[in-house]
Design a protein around this motif. Structure first.
Motif, PDB file in Angstrom:
ATOM      1  N   PHE A 175      -7.055   0.728 -35.939  1.00 59.06           N
ATOM      2  CA  PHE A 175      -4.969   0.872 -35.653  1.00 59.06           C
ATOM      3  C   PHE A 175      -5.334  -0.574 -37.003  1.00 59.06           C
ATOM      4  O   PHE A 175      -4.060  -0.159 -37.500  1.00 59.06           O
ATOM      5  CB  PHE A 175      -5.178   0.661 -34.094  1.00 59.06           C
ATOM      6  CG  PHE A 175      -5.097   0.662 -33.438  1.00 59.06           C
ATOM      7  CD1 PHE A 175      -4.247   2.751 -33.864  1.00 59.06           C
ATOM      8  CD2 PHE A 175      -5.885   1.409 -32.292  1.00 59.06           C
ATOM      9  CE1 PHE A 175      -4.468   3.379 -32.515  1.00 59.06           C
ATOM     10  CE2 PHE A 175      -6.175   2.241 -31.856  1.00 59.06           C
ATOM     11  CZ  PHE A 175      -6.069   2.875 -31.186  1.00 59.06           C
ATOM     12  N   SER A 176      -5.615  -1.417 -36.947  1.00 57.49           N
ATOM     13  CA  SER A 176      -5.820  -2.849 -37.821  1.00 57.49           C
ATOM     14  C   SER A 176      -5.338  -1.928 -39.708  1.00 57.49           C
ATOM     15  O   SER A 176      -5.074  -2.754 -40.488  1.00 57.49           O
ATOM     16  CB  SER A 176      -6.330  -3.623 -37.983  1.00 57.49           C
ATOM     17  OG  SER A 176      -7.877  -3.666 -38.157  1.00 57.49           O
ATOM     18  N   CYS A 177      -6.622  -1.333 -39.749  1.00 60.05           N
ATOM     19  CA  CYS A 177      -6.898  -0.320 -41.325  1.00 60.05           C
ATOM     20  C   CYS A 177      -5.125   0.564 -41.288  1.00 60.05           C
ATOM     21  O   CYS A 177      -5.313   0.563 -42.268  1.00 60.05           O
ATOM     22  CB  CYS A 177      -7.883   0.416 -40.830  1.00 60.05           C
ATOM     23  SG  CYS A 177      -8.588   1.137 -42.461  1.00 60.05           S
ATOM     24  N   TYR A 178      -5.161   1.320 -40.200  1.00 61.32           N
ATOM     25  CA  TYR A 178      -3.538   1.710 -40.591  1.00 61.32           C
ATOM     26  C   TYR A 178      -2.591   1.359 -40.945  1.00 61.32           C
ATOM     27  O   TYR A 178      -2.358   1.343 -41.910  1.00 61.32           O
ATOM     28  CB  TYR A 178      -3.404   2.610 -39.628  1.00 61.32           C
ATOM     29  CG  TYR A 178      -4.220   3.852 -38.587  1.00 61.32           C
ATOM     30  CD1 TYR A 178      -4.541   5.014 -39.757  1.00 61.32           C
ATOM     31  CD2 TYR A 178      -4.960   4.136 -37.740  1.00 61.32           C
ATOM     32  CE1 TYR A 178      -5.257   5.914 -39.156  1.00 61.32           C
ATOM     33  CE2 TYR A 178      -6.026   5.379 -37.007  1.00 61.32           C
ATOM     34  CZ  TYR A 178      -5.581   6.230 -38.081  1.00 61.32           C
ATOM     35  OH  TYR A 178      -6.466   7.836 -37.496  1.00 61.32           O
ATOM     36  N   VAL A 179      -2.760   0.279 -40.455  1.00 57.70           N
ATOM     37  CA  VAL A 179      -1.455  -0.784 -40.678  1.00 57.70           C
ATOM     38  C   VAL A 179      -1.730  -1.100 -41.483  1.00 57.70           C
ATOM     39  O   VAL A 179      -0.753  -1.769 -42.705  1.00 57.70           O
ATOM     40  CB  VAL A 179      -1.083  -2.213 -39.957  1.00 57.70           C
ATOM     41  CG1 VAL A 179      -0.112  -3.567 -40.207  1.00 57.70           C
ATOM     42  CG2 VAL A 179      -0.935  -1.210 -38.081  1.00 57.70           C
ATOM     43  N   ALA A 180      -2.865  -1.590 -42.160  1.00 62.98           N
ATOM     44  CA  ALA A 180      -2.908  -2.256 -43.520  1.00 62.98           C
ATOM     45  C   ALA A 180      -2.825  -1.217 -44.331  1.00 62.98           C
ATOM     46  O   ALA A 180      -2.293  -1.616 -45.519  1.00 62.98           O
ATOM     47  CB  ALA A 180      -4.479  -3.051 -43.595  1.00 62.98           C
ATOM     48  N   VAL A 181      -3.272  -0.150 -44.623  1.00 62.47           N
ATOM     49  CA  VAL A 181      -2.717   0.986 -45.251  1.00 62.47           C
ATOM     50  C   VAL A 181      -1.733   1.300 -45.410  1.00 62.47           C
ATOM     51  O   VAL A 181      -1.147   1.802 -46.257  1.00 62.47           O
ATOM     52  CB  VAL A 181      -3.811   2.219 -45.073  1.00 62.47           C
ATOM     53  CG1 VAL A 181      -3.584   3.258 -46.098  1.00 62.47           C
ATOM     54  CG2 VAL A 181      -5.378   2.073 -44.913  1.00 62.47           C
ATOM     55  N   TYR A 182      -1.169   1.689 -44.710  1.00 60.46           N
ATOM     56  CA  TYR A 182       0.611   1.316 -44.858  1.00 60.46           C
ATOM     57  C   TYR A 182       1.356   0.052 -45.365  1.00 60.46           C
ATOM     58  O   TYR A 182       2.301   0.589 -45.811  1.00 60.46           O
ATOM     59  CB  TYR A 182       1.349   1.680 -43.100  1.00 60.46           C
ATOM     60  CG  TYR A 182       2.375   1.929 -43.410  1.00 60.46           C
ATOM     61  CD1 TYR A 182       2.801   3.026 -42.746  1.00 60.46           C
ATOM     62  CD2 TYR A 182       3.514   0.978 -43.083  1.00 60.46           C
ATOM     63  CE1 TYR A 182       4.417   3.642 -43.037  1.00 60.46           C
ATOM     64  CE2 TYR A 182       5.154   0.816 -43.024  1.00 60.46           C
ATOM     65  CZ  TYR A 182       5.099   2.580 -42.809  1.00 60.46           C
ATOM     66  OH  TYR A 182       6.309   2.927 -42.613  1.00 60.46           O
TER      67      TYR A 182
END
Length: 337
Positions: A175-182
């Motif tokens: 989920f932190s990966c999704y946030v970082a990419v966004y």
């Protein structure tokens, strides 16, 4: 529907019985499509759990930008370097994202294949025979296009979390990966941060979709076709042996067909600055690394590996997923694929 068309009745009561039977059959088919989706998702999650270590090594191979003929990018070399420098846990990198991806991606591309196959057959009024390859390719193409597009964010997160980071993994979880990419996309497009974030989550969607279509048509259709041919000619009967043999052929075909697109997809998804897009990535690989770079991560030759386990990630994934898919269908009371 077909049984209703074949029965001729004059009595209203008989017509009512035929109609009710037809509707019950249709309702049962709809519920079975839902079960097939679930079976496809679970079987492919199982396959991903088994093949994830090979998948991680494959991604690392594909991300290496070596000159043609350079050494040090062999499967076992990369795997050994990973375990030595990052520990065994590095082989489980991206597993949660991979599981999330399989639910959407494989649940749709494999789980809806037969739905689209039946729908197209009915729409064509039987002009496209169910035994024909054309119908199978059309069904696999539609299912793969939908699955690949919807699952792109999860696919991107999986690639990002499987890549090597010298300073340590920048993401604590998927989920932190999704946030970082966004946020990465939102920062690059301050005038429209929401659209910029969504665009970044869908980075590489062209390569993902193309790969999904190539993989699904070569994998699902070949499995379906090989299995159908072996049964029709009386060479093998329904069972584990037939499922294993058909999946071996399917894994070989899809590994060869999809690997070049897979290399481009991984490079574009993990890239932040270097490539302008899919075609720019293809051009750069051809110029700097040569055409053989498109087959990085393919693994050992299948002719040598069939005696044990194919080191091709797609090969292992294909074998496990189809065998599990057929077994789960049997447990759920659904006829074989």
């Amino acid at each position: 529907m077909s049984s209703a068309a074949k029965v001729t009745t004059s009595s209203p009561e008989e017509k009512l019985v035929v109609l009710e039977a037809s509707q019950a059959s249709g309702s049962q088919s709809q519920s079975q499509y839902g079960l097939k989706f679930a079976a496809a998702a679970v079987s492919n999650m199982t396959a991903s759990g088994v093949s994830n270590p090979v998948d991680v090594i494959k991604v690392r191979q594909q991300l290496r930008t070596q000159t043609p003929g350079a050494r040090g990018n062999a499967f076992w070399t990369v795997g050994h370097q990973m375990v030595r420098s990052e520990g065994l846990k590095s082989l489980a990198s991206g597993l949660p994202a991979s599981m999330m991806r399989e639910v959407v991606y494989s649940g749709l591309r494999l789980g809806t294949y037969e739905y689209f196959k039946d729908s197209i057959y009915i729409a064509s009024s039987g002009s496209l025979p169910k035994e024909g390859l054309t119908l199978k390719v059309l069904a696999a193409t539609i299912a793969a296009t939908i699955g690949s597009f919807v699952a792109n964010p999860a696919d991107l997160a999986k690639v990002r979390m499987q890549a090597y980071y010298p300073k340590g993994m920048p993401y604590s979880n998927v989920f932190s990966c999704y946030v970082a990419v966004y946020r990465e996309g939102a920062t690059k497009h301050p005038s429209s941060p929401v659209w910029g974030g969504i665009r970044t989550l869908y980075r590489g969607v062209e390569a993902t979709t193309i790969r999904g279509i190539i993989l699904s048509t070569s994998q699902i259709c070949s499995y379906d076709q090989v299995k159908q041919t072996l049964k029709a000619r009386g060479i093998m009967q329904e069972g584990f042996g037939l499922h294993l043999t058909s999946s071996l052929f399917a894994g070989l075909f899809c590994s060869i067909m999809s690997n070049p697109v897979d290399v481009v997809k991984v490079r574009v998804m993990n890239d932040k600055e270097r490539y302008k897009g899919v075609f720019d990535c293809v051009k750069a690989i051809m110029i700097h690394e040569g055409p053989l770079a498109f087959f990085k991560g393919f693994g050992m030759c299948w002719a040598r590996a069939i005696l044990t386990l194919p080191v091709s990630q797609l090969g292992i994934h294909t074998i496990v997923s189809f065998i599990a898919f057929e077994r789960i269908r049997s447990l759920l009371g659904i006829s074989p694929m």
